[in-house]
Design a protein around this motif. Structure first.
Motif: not given
Length: 266
Positions: A147-153, A211-223
């Motif tokens: 589990i990637d905790h940074d991604l979950i958070e 693709h995204a370099d950080t969890p926050s960027e990946a989350v924004r892409l999902v949104v």
């Protein structure tokens, strides 16, 4: 010619061997006690003599005999979720627990009557009708390495994603508009890659969004790719949601019904 039960059943479960199978023995127990239940075979052909299923898609119990020691191992299901499990050495206790569950008992009532039954806080959250926050909490506090905790958070910090139901499969974080399996597959998933970056893709059919370099960027892409009508997850399966959601087209409802019949563990 009738098939003969395997030798470990003859040794550990003589009454099952005499009846010919667990299904036959369980049905005889139901009939003798007066339970209005029907024991059926499971979907696993190799378990013809050592397993049985009682119930329907809304509520059911599977019982399987172990091969090394005498145990009737049981799983109690409700609408796509395994709510409780347990094991007993007695056929009569197994049958009685099945009957109580199938007549609509709640989890604490079931455990009070049969102390061998076990369940967790997520099951109780399902029983109360709102498991989303509890499931997020379990991911946020787990110590399992995949589990990637940074991604979950990062996902939990986004209000539009926090109200969806999270689950993981092959290290990918998925989000569903319903809380019960089969889940919806119309929200992008996020997969941590070995180089430390993240891949965002549609789950079914699988296609890469970016693709995204950080969890926050990946989350924004999902949104940015959420369905226009995406709201908080509801207590339903994808099939139930599709049947009730008349704002979606017939092709979308049909796709929900074609979801796989097996899914990731909670």
């Amino acid at each position: 010619m009738p098939r003969q039960p395997r030798q470990h059943l003859v040794r550990l479960y003589p009454e099952i061997a005499q009846a010919g199978s667990l299904r036959a023995a369980m049905q005889a127990e139901f009939d003798n006690v007066g339970y209005s239940l029907t024991a059926s075979l499971t979907s696993s052909p190799g378990w013809w003599d050592c397993a049985t299923r009682v119930g329907d898609d809304r509520r059911h119990v599977t019982t399987v005999l172990t091969s090394e020691v005498r145990w009737f191992t049981m799983e109690f299901w409700e609408r796509g979720v395994m709510m409780a499990h347990g094991k007993t050495a007695e056929l009569a206790a197994s049958a009685a627990a099945i009957n109580l569950w199938q007549t609509g008992s709640r989890l604490r009532e079931l455990r009070a009557a049969f102390p061998f039954v076990r369940f967790g806080e997520l099951a109780e959250a399902y029983e109360q009708g709102d498991p989303v926050e509890t499931h997020w909490k379990s991911y946020r506090r787990t110590q399992v390495p995949y589990i990637d905790h940074d991604l979950i958070e990062a996902a939990y910090a986004q209000p539009r994603l926090r109200v969806l139901f999270p689950y993981t499969s092959h290290e990918t974080l998925h989000l569903s508009r319903c809380t019960r399996f089969p889940y919806t597959h119309d929200i992008p998933g996020i997969t941590p890659l070995r180089d430390g970056t993240y891949q965002v893709s549609w789950p079914r059919p699988r296609s890469i969004i970016g693709h995204a370099d950080t969890p926050s960027e990946a989350v924004r892409l999902v949104v940015d790719h959420l369905p226009d009508d995406c709201r908080a997850a509801v207590d339903a399966t994808a099939v139930e949601l599709a049947d009730a959601d008349f704002t979606r087209g017939p092709d979308d409802r049909a796709a929900a019904r074609r979801s796989d019949e097996t899914g990731p563990a909670l």
